[in-house]
Design a protein around this motif. Sequence first.
Motif, PDB file in Angstrom:
ATOM      1  N   ILE A 118      10.604   0.813   4.653  1.00 40.90           N
ATOM      2  CA  ILE A 118       9.957   0.546   5.799  1.00 40.90           C
ATOM      3  C   ILE A 118      10.753   0.298   7.065  1.00 40.90           C
ATOM      4  N   ALA A 162       3.189  -4.087   3.514  1.00 36.25           N
ATOM      5  CA  ALA A 162       3.718  -2.832   3.845  1.00 36.25           C
ATOM      6  C   ALA A 162       3.095  -2.136   5.388  1.00 36.25           C
ATOM      7  N   HIS A 179       4.495  -2.053   8.980  1.00 34.85           N
ATOM      8  CA  HIS A 179       4.828  -0.919   9.914  1.00 34.85           C
ATOM      9  C   HIS A 179       4.078  -1.047  11.487  1.00 34.85           C
TER      10      HIS A 179
END
Length: 431
Positions: A112, A187, A191
């Motif tokens: 990420i 996740a 982001h």
Amino acid sequence: MKKPVLIISYYWPPAGGPGVQRWLKFAKYLPENGYDVTVVIPEKPHYPVRDESLVKEIPENISVIKVSINEPSRLSGKLSRKRTKNLQRGIINKKANLLERTLIWIRGNLFIPDARVGWKRHVLKAVELYFATHKNATLITTGPPHSVHLIGMELKYLVPSIKWLADFRDPWTTIGYHKDLKLSERAQKKHLQLEQQVLDQADMLLVTSPHTGKEFKSKTATPIQLITNGFDIQPNTIQNQPKGKFILAHVGTLLADRNPLLLWESLQELCDEIPSFKEDLSLQLAGNLSDDILLSISENQLEKYLDNKGYVSHDEAVELMFNAQALLLIEIDTEETKAIIPGKIFEYFASRRPIIGIGPKSADIELLLTDTHAGEFFNYQQKTALKKHILSIYELYKKGDNKANFNEQISRYRRSHLTKILAQTIDYTWE
């Protein structure tokens, strides 16, 4: 005395594709605008597409710092070379097998914001000396990969006196393939958090499309400057139509989601209805094609007209554009892709051949085509109008009257002109 600017870019020759050319060309013209340019690039990167012809275009009057990088794609490539390259190119198989689904999950949840995130620590160490002697430099990071912006954010923290411009060639969390990465809730949250930090902490945001500018304006108070991509080739000077077949050409990647069924169906119907059309037609596709595209072409009985060039060098791509009767510009039919302006559209302009654009309603590419009078745009519900337009171009071709478009509006998209805008933007951040 020239002003120092440091550009951090993952993509650099011999990387192929239109994305690499944005900062290659800015680096070419910035010295003419009073800047001392240094570019930070990866050493021996694992590029999915390479174009050795671009190496000769690297300016001699700039400095280049090569920084080692560990590419996870090298390891996954040992498991499946073709599938790994497709993932790097953005080709995500909708009927993915277990291995592909696993690679996609790993890419989306363990790296990420992307698989180049590990490059950050190497770059930070490599530029220590530069910023020790250039505390008032301008720093420019360009993504994707958007992990490059995390380097910019760290450098801005370490050297507060620099000015940092974050360049977004594509959106981050709203780009079309983002939802296909099988992101966990954690996740996705990460982001969004990283994106917001970059948007807020940069001194200036550069975007390539009005839609992305509008999106970022709703998220941050950081100043935003629109600087599109452009062209640096010599525009076509031949007004008469090219000789030979009725060539409809597309240059660039065609993903599974970028599959214009209305185009294939229109061409099939024209072949059935007009005997001379099928005798004259040549469908030239240059670039990486998904299996879905090839299947659709076959299902519409167009394979006999297909000239599948595969990936070609930049010089070959320009020659294909100049020799086409019309150029195909195809974008995915989603809300997210309204912001996408493919880099090839600007060299399409320079080719001065008619452009047939297909994409979502109210896409930014429609505004560009209208503004330059370089072609016609159709959304995915306009099959009848598209078919009629292709026929009109074909009728001009049969008369030898499918002439070039010499609208001078395209001059605003020359790389040299766009670099002047960039130079003014850099100066603005220091005021």
